[in-house]
Design a protein around this motif. Structure first.
Motif, PDB file in Angstrom:
ATOM      1  N   ASN A 107       0.773  -1.160  -0.039  1.00 27.29           N
ATOM      2  CA  ASN A 107      -0.060  -0.180  -0.126  1.00 27.29           C
ATOM      3  C   ASN A 107       0.975   1.224  -0.223  1.00 27.29           C
ATOM      4  O   ASN A 107       1.727   1.489   0.894  1.00 27.29           O
TER       5      ASN A 107
ATOM      6  N   TRP B 205      -6.176   7.956   7.996  1.00 21.76           N
ATOM      7  CA  TRP B 205      -5.870   6.348   7.468  1.00 21.76           C
ATOM      8  C   TRP B 205      -7.148   5.667   7.641  1.00 21.76           C
ATOM      9  O   TRP B 205      -7.742   4.859   6.742  1.00 21.76           O
ATOM     10  N   MET B 206      -7.863   5.859   8.688  1.00 18.25           N
ATOM     11  CA  MET B 206      -9.012   5.128   9.209  1.00 18.25           C
ATOM     12  C   MET B 206     -10.129   5.571   8.242  1.00 18.25           C
ATOM     13  O   MET B 206     -11.005   4.614   7.881  1.00 18.25           O
TER      14      MET B 206
ATOM     15  N   SER C  50      -9.304   3.292   5.132  1.00 21.25           N
ATOM     16  CA  SER C  50      -9.096   1.889   5.352  1.00 21.25           C
ATOM     17  C   SER C  50     -10.142   1.415   6.137  1.00 21.25           C
ATOM     18  O   SER C  50     -10.397   0.148   6.024  1.00 21.25           O
TER      19      SER C  50
ATOM     20  N   ASN D  63      -9.927   0.879   9.368  1.00 17.16           N
ATOM     21  CA  ASN D  63      -9.126   0.260  10.197  1.00 17.16           C
ATOM     22  C   ASN D  63      -9.279   1.363  11.480  1.00 17.16           C
ATOM     23  O   ASN D  63      -8.331   2.238  11.739  1.00 17.16           O
ATOM     24  N   LYS D  64     -10.097   1.084  12.518  1.00 17.86           N
ATOM     25  CA  LYS D  64     -10.416   1.653  13.636  1.00 17.86           C
ATOM     26  C   LYS D  64      -9.456   1.439  14.681  1.00 17.86           C
ATOM     27  O   LYS D  64      -9.197   2.174  15.519  1.00 17.86           O
TER      28      LYS D  64
ATOM     29  N   LYS E   9       0.124  -4.426   9.871  1.00 16.54           N
ATOM     30  CA  LYS E   9      -1.152  -4.792   9.831  1.00 16.54           C
ATOM     31  C   LYS E   9      -1.855  -3.298   9.493  1.00 16.54           C
ATOM     32  O   LYS E   9      -2.685  -3.002  10.370  1.00 16.54           O
TER      33      LYS E   9
ATOM     34  N   GLY F 237      -3.976  -2.464   7.074  1.00 18.12           N
ATOM     35  CA  GLY F 237      -5.089  -2.668   6.197  1.00 18.12           C
ATOM     36  C   GLY F 237      -4.942  -1.979   4.808  1.00 18.12           C
ATOM     37  O   GLY F 237      -3.778  -1.463   4.657  1.00 18.12           O
ATOM     38  N   ARG F 238      -5.766  -2.140   4.176  1.00 13.24           N
ATOM     39  CA  ARG F 238      -5.922  -1.616   2.775  1.00 13.24           C
ATOM     40  C   ARG F 238      -6.820  -0.508   2.577  1.00 13.24           C
ATOM     41  O   ARG F 238      -7.986  -0.505   3.092  1.00 13.24           O
TER      42      ARG F 238
ATOM     43  N   LEU G  89      -9.822   1.446   1.291  1.00 18.94           N
ATOM     44  CA  LEU G  89     -11.142   0.738   0.635  1.00 18.94           C
ATOM     45  C   LEU G  89     -11.409   0.733  -0.978  1.00 18.94           C
ATOM     46  O   LEU G  89     -11.990  -0.190  -1.361  1.00 18.94           O
TER      47      LEU G  89
ATOM     48  N   GLN H  41      -9.697  -2.450  -2.330  1.00 19.00           N
ATOM     49  CA  GLN H  41     -10.365  -3.834  -2.039  1.00 19.00           C
ATOM     50  C   GLN H  41     -11.283  -3.936  -3.155  1.00 19.00           C
ATOM     51  O   GLN H  41     -12.048  -3.254  -3.679  1.00 19.00           O
TER      52      GLN H  41
END
Length: 132
Positions: free
Chosen positions: A3, A60-61, A64, A66-67, A116, A118-119, A121, A124
Motif C-alpha cells: 500500500n 487512514w481510518m 481503510s 481500520n479503527k 497490519k 489494512g488496505r 477501501l 479492495q
C-alpha cells in the motif's frame, strides 16, 4: 500488494518516530544518559509527534476503515499528554510507570502501522455480500 498511500506513509513515519522518542525518553528518564533539561523538552516533542500520528491514523481510518489502529494512536497521544502532566506535578513513580507503558504502546503502534495497516477501501475488491 504494498500500500503506497501518502497518509499511511506519514502514519508509519510518525509512529516510528514516536517509538524512537519513547526509547530516548526512557534512556534519559532513568538517567542512563545525563543530559539535563532534555527529558522535559523531548517529552513535549514526543506528545506532538504522537498527536500527529493520531491525526494520520484518523485520516487512514477514513480511507481503510481500520479503527483499531486509530484508537491505538489516539490512546498513545492521550498517554503522552498524561505523561507531561505527571512530570509537571512531579509524581515520579506513576510518571515512570506510565512512561514504560508509553514506550511499550508506541513500539506496538509502530509495529502495527508497518505490519497490519489494512488496505484502502478503494483498493479492495467489491464484495456483493458487503453491500446488503
Amino acid at each position: 500488494m504494498k500500500n503506497s498511500d501518502t497518509t499511511l506513509t506519514l502514519l508509519q513515519i510518525t509512529a516510528a518516530l514516536s517509538a524512537l522518542l519513547g526509547v530516548l525518553q526512557t534512556v534519559l528518564g532513568f538517567g542512563w544518559v545525563s543530559m539535563p533539561g532534555w527529558h522535559g523538552t523531548l517529552g513535549n516533542v514526543t506528545f506532538v509527534v504522537a498527536l500527529l500520528a493520531a491525526v494520520f491514523a484518523f485520516l487512514w481510518m477514513r480511507r481503510s476503515a481500520n479503527k483499531g489502529l486509530f484508537m491505538h494512536a489516539a490512546g498513545m497521544a492521550v498517554l503522552a499528554l498524561v505523561q507531561i502532566a505527571l512530570g509537571e506535578m512531579e509524581i515520579r513513580e506513576v510518571h515512570m510507570a506510565t512512561g514504560v507503558l508509553f514506550l511499550l504502546g508506541s513500539v506496538a503502534l509502530a509495529t502495527l502501522a508497518f505490519r497490519k495497516p489494512g488496505r484502502a477501501l478503494a483498493d479492495q475488491p467489491n464484495d456483493p455480500a458487503r453491500l446488503r
